[in-house]
Design a protein around this motif. Structure first.
Motif, PDB file in Angstrom:
ATOM      1  N   GLY A   1       6.514   1.891  -9.668  1.00  0.00           N
ATOM      2  CA  GLY A   1       5.907   0.695 -10.243  1.00  0.00           C
ATOM      3  C   GLY A   1       4.687   0.225  -9.492  1.00  0.00           C
ATOM      4  O   GLY A   1       4.278  -0.927  -9.618  1.00  0.00           O
ATOM      5  N   ARG A   2       4.075   1.109  -8.706  1.00  0.00           N
ATOM      6  CA  ARG A   2       2.879   0.782  -7.925  1.00  0.00           C
ATOM      7  C   ARG A   2       1.929   1.972  -7.932  1.00  0.00           C
ATOM      8  O   ARG A   2       2.355   3.116  -8.109  1.00  0.00           O
TER       9      ARG A   2
ATOM     10  N   ARG B   1       0.850  -1.181   0.000  1.00  0.00           N
ATOM     11  CA  ARG B   1       0.000   0.000   0.000  1.00  0.00           C
ATOM     12  C   ARG B   1       0.886   1.230   0.000  1.00  0.00           C
ATOM     13  O   ARG B   1       1.773   1.372   0.851  1.00  0.00           O
ATOM     14  N   VAL B   2       0.641   2.118  -0.953  1.00  0.00           N
ATOM     15  CA  VAL B   2       1.417   3.340  -1.092  1.00  0.00           C
ATOM     16  C   VAL B   2       0.478   4.524  -0.911  1.00  0.00           C
ATOM     17  O   VAL B   2      -0.522   4.644  -1.629  1.00  0.00           O
ATOM     18  N   VAL B   3       0.785   5.393   0.050  1.00  0.00           N
ATOM     19  CA  VAL B   3      -0.087   6.534   0.319  1.00  0.00           C
ATOM     20  C   VAL B   3       0.715   7.828   0.269  1.00  0.00           C
ATOM     21  O   VAL B   3       1.876   7.877   0.674  1.00  0.00           O
ATOM     22  N   ALA B   4       0.081   8.859  -0.250  1.00  0.00           N
ATOM     23  CA  ALA B   4       0.647  10.205  -0.278  1.00  0.00           C
ATOM     24  C   ALA B   4      -0.187  11.086   0.634  1.00  0.00           C
ATOM     25  O   ALA B   4      -1.415  10.983   0.654  1.00  0.00           O
ATOM     26  N   THR B   5       0.471  11.959   1.384  1.00  0.00           N
ATOM     27  CA  THR B   5      -0.219  12.725   2.415  1.00  0.00           C
ATOM     28  C   THR B   5      -0.289  14.213   2.073  1.00  0.00           C
ATOM     29  O   THR B   5      -0.356  14.579   0.910  1.00  0.00           O
TER      30      THR B   5
ATOM     31  N   ALA C   1       5.605   9.564 -10.361  1.00  0.00           N
ATOM     32  CA  ALA C   1       5.962   8.825  -9.150  1.00  0.00           C
ATOM     33  C   ALA C   1       5.485   7.373  -9.238  1.00  0.00           C
ATOM     34  O   ALA C   1       6.202   6.446  -8.832  1.00  0.00           O
ATOM     35  N   GLU C   2       4.289   7.167  -9.748  1.00  0.00           N
ATOM     36  CA  GLU C   2       3.790   5.796  -9.911  1.00  0.00           C
ATOM     37  C   GLU C   2       4.653   5.003 -10.887  1.00  0.00           C
ATOM     38  O   GLU C   2       4.921   3.817 -10.666  1.00  0.00           O
TER      39      GLU C   2
END
Length: 306
Positions: A108-109, A83-87, A103-104
């Protein structure tokens, strides 16, 4: 580095924070989370946000390079789920729609741009998993981040209320100590500004006198104070020391934890403001937060679908 082969699945959490990007890889074993790898890189996105709300090109290049390193680590560990989250800073940046696809591609996610409520939920989940369910009494968790502050009230594992404020340690430092100088007048202004931000909170009347700090600010301040918790007296001592240092550069040189948290004076001002405004007597540092919560969340999802 070759990951070990074990039956329990690996999960990974990546946080694209306002100051640093961080990666956790871990697994749940016998009801406890075991981290097997961590990475962190100070990309300083929030500090480069200009007056028009744009991230600078150099910071974005640093960020993409960091995500490339994270991708290689994730490919090596091959976690079951990521899980990749940006704040907060990427919620605010006007050129985030340009940066996030790049960034994705670098990572690669897929990246989730989460709001303050989801950030608060994950932070509370990480703290609750570390402290245990406990008694059915109010538990206030504070996360003073680089770009925002989340306050979460819960009982055991159950969340009752989340409040998110668009103020963090970086912005507070840049606003009140922008030229690096720290004096009593500027510090008091930073505290008063923080109090005005938290004045509408209802959590102080609902929670107890103790809060838990799930953030680098609280952990670094507790380390400098050489204490397991921070009360108002210890915070006043820290405030005097910071003002006596007189400059951000001298604060960073004086204490190693401050070098890891370069905008610590802004975070200290916000913590003092929070404790004064909500009537909190003590804040205890917890070595868990959003990324730990995200790992537990992935584990819980897998358990439901199993």
């Amino acid at each position: 580095m070759t990951p070990p082969t074990l039956e329990s699945p690996l999960y990974a959490a990546v946080e694209l924070g306002s100051d640093s990007f961080r990666l956790h890889v871990g697994r749940v074993e016998k009801g406890a989370l075991a981290l097997v790898a961590t990475m962190a890189e100070p990309v300083r996105l929030a500090a480069t946000l200009d007056e028009d709300g744009y991230l600078c090109a150099a910071a974005m290049r640093r960020a993409l390079s960091c995500l490339g390193e994270f991708r290689r680590s994730l490919d090596a560990w091959r976690p079951e789920a990521v899980r990749v989250v940006a704040t907060s800073v990427l919620r605010l940046a006007r050129n985030a729609p340009v940066f996030l696809p790049a960034a994705e591609q670098a990572l690669g996610r897929r990246i989730e741009l989460i709001d303050g409520s989801e950030a608060g939920r994950l932070v509370y989940l990480g703290v609750a998993s570390t402290l245990g369910a406990g008694l059915d009494e109010p538990r206030l968790v504070a996360d003073i981040g680089s770009g925002s502050t989340e306050l979460v009230l819960g009982r055991g594992e159950r969340i009752e209320r989340i409040e998110s404020y668009a103020v963090g340690a970086v912005r507070q430092s840049l606003t009140f100590f922008g030229d690096g100088r720290i004096d009593e007048v500027g510090f008091e202004a930073a505290v008063r500004s923080g109090r005005s931000r938290f004045a509408q909170s209802v959590l102080g009347r609902k929670a107890g006198r103790i809060a838990y700090g799930a953030c680098g600010t609280v952990r670094a301040l507790a380390e400098i104070a050489q204490a397991d918790g921070l009360n108002r007296d210890s915070l006043m001592r820290l405030r005097r020391l910071v003002v006596e240092a007189g400059h951000l550069a001298r604060v960073r040189l004086a204490w190693e934890p401050a070098a890891r948290a370069p905008h610590l004076p802004g975070g200290l001002a916000l913590l003092i403001a929070l404790m004064e405004e909500l009537g909190i007597d003590e804040v205890k540092p917890v070595h868990a937060g959003l990324r730990v919560g995200a790992l537990w969340d992935l584990h819980a999802r897998a358990a439901v679908t199993a």
